[in-house]
Design an enzyme around this catalytic site. Structure first.
Site, PDB file in Angstrom:
ATOM      1  N   GLU A 163       0.825  -1.205   0.000  1.00 25.99           N
ATOM      2  CA  GLU A 163       0.000   0.000   0.000  1.00 25.99           C
ATOM      3  C   GLU A 163       0.858   1.254   0.000  1.00 25.99           C
ATOM      4  OE1 GLU A 163      -3.034  -2.095   3.159  1.00 25.99           O
ATOM      5  OE2 GLU A 163      -2.138  -0.171   3.610  1.00 25.99           O
ATOM      6  N   CYS A 212       2.956   8.214   1.955  1.00 28.14           N
ATOM      7  CA  CYS A 212       3.384   7.215   2.931  1.00 28.14           C
ATOM      8  C   CYS A 212       3.732   5.913   2.197  1.00 28.14           C
ATOM      9  CB  CYS A 212       2.237   7.003   3.914  1.00 28.14           C
ATOM     10  SG  CYS A 212       2.566   5.731   5.125  1.00 28.14           S
ATOM     11  N   CYS A 222       4.950  -7.670   8.147  1.00 23.51           N
ATOM     12  CA  CYS A 222       5.953  -7.207   9.110  1.00 23.51           C
ATOM     13  C   CYS A 222       6.178  -8.294  10.146  1.00 23.51           C
ATOM     14  CB  CYS A 222       5.473  -5.921   9.786  1.00 23.51           C
ATOM     15  SG  CYS A 222       6.706  -5.224  10.922  1.00 23.51           S
ATOM     16  N   CYS A 272       3.684  -6.213  16.583  1.00 27.19           N
ATOM     17  CA  CYS A 272       2.976  -5.288  17.482  1.00 27.19           C
ATOM     18  C   CYS A 272       1.497  -5.690  17.499  1.00 27.19           C
ATOM     19  CB  CYS A 272       3.129  -3.845  17.008  1.00 27.19           C
ATOM     20  SG  CYS A 272       4.852  -3.367  16.809  1.00 27.19           S
ATOM     21  N   CYS A 276      -1.456  -3.844  15.357  1.00 25.70           N
ATOM     22  CA  CYS A 276      -1.189  -3.419  13.974  1.00 25.70           C
ATOM     23  C   CYS A 276      -1.623  -4.455  12.937  1.00 25.70           C
ATOM     24  CB  CYS A 276       0.310  -3.147  13.841  1.00 25.70           C
ATOM     25  SG  CYS A 276       0.818  -2.750  12.170  1.00 25.70           S
ATOM     26  N   GLU A 284       8.726  -2.801   8.771  1.00 28.34           N
ATOM     27  CA  GLU A 284       9.677  -2.119   9.657  1.00 28.34           C
ATOM     28  C   GLU A 284      10.888  -1.728   8.797  1.00 28.34           C
ATOM     29  OE1 GLU A 284      10.233  -0.755  12.732  1.00 28.34           O
ATOM     30  OE2 GLU A 284      12.155  -0.408  11.777  1.00 28.34           O
ATOM     31  N   SER A 330      10.013   6.078  10.099  1.00 31.53           N
ATOM     32  CA  SER A 330       9.463   5.674  11.395  1.00 31.53           C
ATOM     33  C   SER A 330       9.895   4.252  11.732  1.00 31.53           C
ATOM     34  CB  SER A 330       7.937   5.755  11.333  1.00 31.53           C
ATOM     35  OG  SER A 330       7.362   5.259  12.514  1.00 31.53           O
ATOM     36  N   ASN A 342      -6.664   3.631  15.370  1.00 32.59           N
ATOM     37  CA  ASN A 342      -7.550   3.323  14.254  1.00 32.59           C
ATOM     38  C   ASN A 342      -7.978   1.865  14.405  1.00 32.59           C
ATOM     39  OD1 ASN A 342      -8.574   4.339  11.831  1.00 32.59           O
ATOM     40  ND2 ASN A 342      -6.523   4.889  11.107  1.00 32.59           N
ATOM     41  N   CYS A 350      -2.255   1.434   8.793  1.00 29.36           N
ATOM     42  CA  CYS A 350      -1.207   0.615   8.208  1.00 29.36           C
ATOM     43  C   CYS A 350      -1.622  -0.839   7.931  1.00 29.36           C
ATOM     44  CB  CYS A 350      -0.068   0.811   9.195  1.00 29.36           C
ATOM     45  SG  CYS A 350       1.097  -0.310   9.692  1.00 29.36           S
TER      46      CYS A 350
HETATM   47  N1  SAH Z   1       7.149  -0.241  11.345  1.00 29.06           N
HETATM   48  C1  SAH Z   1       7.329   1.147  11.509  1.00 29.06           C
HETATM   49  C2  SAH Z   1       6.665   1.982  10.422  1.00 29.06           C
HETATM   50  C3  SAH Z   1       5.323   1.515   9.943  1.00 29.06           C
HETATM   51  S1  SAH Z   1       3.991   1.622  11.088  1.00 29.06           S
HETATM   52  C4  SAH Z   1       6.866   1.588  12.867  1.00 29.06           C
HETATM   53  O1  SAH Z   1       6.254   0.789  13.576  1.00 29.06           O
HETATM   54  O2  SAH Z   1       7.164   2.715  13.228  1.00 29.06           O
HETATM   55  C5  SAH Z   1       3.609   3.347  11.027  1.00 29.06           C
HETATM   56  C6  SAH Z   1       2.901   3.864  12.269  1.00 29.06           C
HETATM   57  O3  SAH Z   1       1.526   3.432  12.288  1.00 29.06           O
HETATM   58  C7  SAH Z   1       3.520   3.356  13.561  1.00 29.06           C
HETATM   59  O4  SAH Z   1       3.679   4.395  14.493  1.00 29.06           O
HETATM   60  C8  SAH Z   1       2.502   2.342  14.011  1.00 29.06           C
HETATM   61  O5  SAH Z   1       2.607   2.069  15.349  1.00 29.06           O
HETATM   62  C9  SAH Z   1       1.213   3.003  13.590  1.00 29.06           C
HETATM   63  N2  SAH Z   1       0.039   2.131  13.581  1.00 29.06           N
HETATM   64  C10 SAH Z   1      -0.026   0.813  13.341  1.00 29.06           C
HETATM   65  N3  SAH Z   1      -1.283   0.353  13.452  1.00 29.06           N
HETATM   66  C11 SAH Z   1      -2.044   1.433  13.785  1.00 29.06           C
HETATM   67  C12 SAH Z   1      -3.434   1.612  14.050  1.00 29.06           C
HETATM   68  N4  SAH Z   1      -4.275   0.608  13.983  1.00 29.06           N
HETATM   69  N5  SAH Z   1      -3.857   2.854  14.380  1.00 29.06           N
HETATM   70  C13 SAH Z   1      -3.004   3.904  14.426  1.00 29.06           C
HETATM   71  N6  SAH Z   1      -1.693   3.798  14.166  1.00 29.06           N
HETATM   72  C14 SAH Z   1      -1.208   2.568  13.856  1.00 29.06           C
HETATM   73 FE1  SF4 Z   2       4.829  -2.846  14.537  1.00 33.65          FE
HETATM   74 FE2  SF4 Z   2       5.328  -1.022  12.606  1.00 33.65          FE
HETATM   75 FE3  SF4 Z   2       5.482  -3.660  12.095  1.00 33.65          FE
HETATM   76 FE4  SF4 Z   2       3.110  -2.575  12.528  1.00 33.65          FE
HETATM   77  S1  SF4 Z   2       4.472  -2.111  10.822  1.00 33.65           S
HETATM   78  S2  SF4 Z   2       3.876  -4.535  13.373  1.00 33.65           S
HETATM   79  S3  SF4 Z   2       3.611  -1.015  14.059  1.00 33.65           S
HETATM   80  S4  SF4 Z   2       6.761  -2.508  13.500  1.00 33.65           S
END
Ligand code: SAH
Ligand code: SF4
Length: 371
Positions: A96, A117, A124, A128, A131, A182, A213, A312, A355
């Site tokens: 995306e 973005c 990933c 987390c 996510c 990531e 990020s 979100n 994301c």
């Molecule tokens: N992996 C990297 C970059 C991609 S995620 C990172 O984790 O920083 C980009 C951002 O979106 C991160 O801050 C992540 O924690 C956030 N994110 C992921 N899922 C989300 C959600 N459901 N609502 C809001 N932000 C979210």
């Molecule tokens: Fe975590 Fe970023 Fe990977 Fe989502 S994309 S699982 S927030 S590290």
């Protein structure tokens, strides 16, 4: 997990690597710049557009490189100001790319500021718990050419809402590396891609307008601090104590706050610029006022900006965003201490902008269709 395309993408070549490849083929060095000009300055979409190259050279290029390694599958426009491109790669993987428009007062959408973005991996591995990208695990890394190609796709698309798209090479103002994946777990590819994006023979896009990020891979943050590129850095903190952070981000076990916070400090001292701390607000997970106070102290110590993002919701996950009153109370604790803070009103809620969600849905539809 390693993906080896039949032909390497041209968008992953630097001026030096392309020059070397052309030399092997008996071509003069200046050809490389000519070809890259066609790709990045004139946005040629097929080899035959490159009219100052001989026919045999065009045929050789076609046999040697993939001109565009990603194709547009879906362009989902939201009712607000966020558009989402679903892109397919050579192995049918989906990624995306999101376009976020921030209207400027009095000038309307046509002249809005645009942030793109981009994704760096398919899925990933960081896991987390909140996510959508983490839900399916890691399928594979993107190569540098696939990362750069996402931006070219944005440049290409006919955007009726922004005449700028037709007038400028890079019709956007900022790039955020915050899509799926990531980025620091795919370090070499993202550095190569952003070098191409930044170079004057590439997209010529300023590194100060690019924010990467990361969930907090400490050794890679330190490596990034020594890169000459000068990118901006955002850290997904999401917990102001190890206890809270560890519950939602497994990476905190390997790199707890005692390791992460000094690494952030090193980065911002080397770059002389504020780092951003991203903090998603999730109801009853990390939205307590004690967390706000701890976050305030961290931000003051690091002299960092804080970005508060109301969670979100993701289909299939139980987490919720706190009420607006609760969000504001959390933000006030930071504001009262004069921490630089934004409480994001997220864009594109109606088109699954968080994301990884659009891809997740499409993958599920594909699975159903195959059953
Ligand atoms: N992996 C990297 C970059 C991609 S995620 C990172 O984790 O920083 C980009 C951002 O979106 C991160 O801050 C992540 O924690 C956030 N994110 C992921 N899922 C989300 C959600 N459901 N609502 C809001 N932000 C979210
Ligand atoms: Fe975590 Fe970023 Fe990977 Fe989502 S994309 S699982 S927030 S590290």
């Amino acid at each position: 997990m390693k993906y080896a395309p039949a032909k390497p993408p041209l968008t992953g070549e630097t001026l030096a690597t392309l020059t070397a490849r052309l030399k092997e083929h008996g071509e003069p060095a200046f050809r490389a710049k000519q070809i890259l000009d066609w790709v990045y300055k004139k946005r040629a979409r097929q080899w035959d557009d490159m009219t100052n190259l001989s026919k045999p050279l065009r045929a050789w290029l076609d046999a040697t490189f993939e001109l565009m390694p990603v194709s547009l599958v879906l362009n989902q426009q939201s009712e607000d100001v966020t558009d989402k491109l679903l892109l397919e790669l050579g192995d049918r993987s989906l990624i995306e790319t999101v376009i976020i428009r921030v209207p400027q007062e009095g000038v309307g959408l046509d002249h809005s500021r645009k942030t793109i973005c981009i994704s760096t991996q398919v899925g990933c591995a960081m896991g987390c718990v909140f996510c959508a990208s983490g839900l399916m695990g890691l399928k594979r890394d993107l190569n540098a050419g696939e990362i750069v190609a996402q931006l070219l796709q944005v440049c290409y698309r006919e955007d009726v809402r922004t005449p700028r798209a037709h007038m400028e090479l890079a019709s956007f103002d900022n790039i955020v590396v915050m899509g799926m994946g990531e980025p620091l777990a795919n370090y070499d590819a993202i550095i190569r891609a952003l070098t191409i994006v930044n170079a004057d023979w590439g997209l010529g896009f300023g590194a100060r307008r690019i924010t990467l990020s990361t969930s907090g891979l400490v050794p890679k943050i330190l490596q990034l601090a020594d890169e000459p590129l000068g990118l901006r850095l955002a850290i997904s903190l999401h917990g102001a104590t190890d206890e809270v952070r560890e519950k939602i981000m497994p990476v905190n076990k390997a790199y707890p706050l005692a390791k992460l916070l000094p690494a952030i400090k090193t980065f911002s001292e080397k770059h002389g610029r504020m780092v951003t701390l991203e903090f998603i607000l999730i109801e009853e997970i990390n939205d307590s006022l004690i967390q706000a106070e701890k976050l305030r102290d961290i931000a003051l110590d690091l002299h960092a900006h804080v970005n508060l993002i109301p969670y979100n919701t993701v289909e299939g996950l139980p987490w919720k965003r706190p009420s607006i009153t609760r969000q504001e109370r959390f933000a006030d604790i930071l504001r009262d201490a004069r921490v630089s803070v934004t409480l994001r009103r997220e864009k594109g809620h109606d088109i699954d902008a968080a994301c990884g969600q659009l891809r997740l849905k499409t993958e599920k539809d594909r699975e159903l269709a195959a059953m």
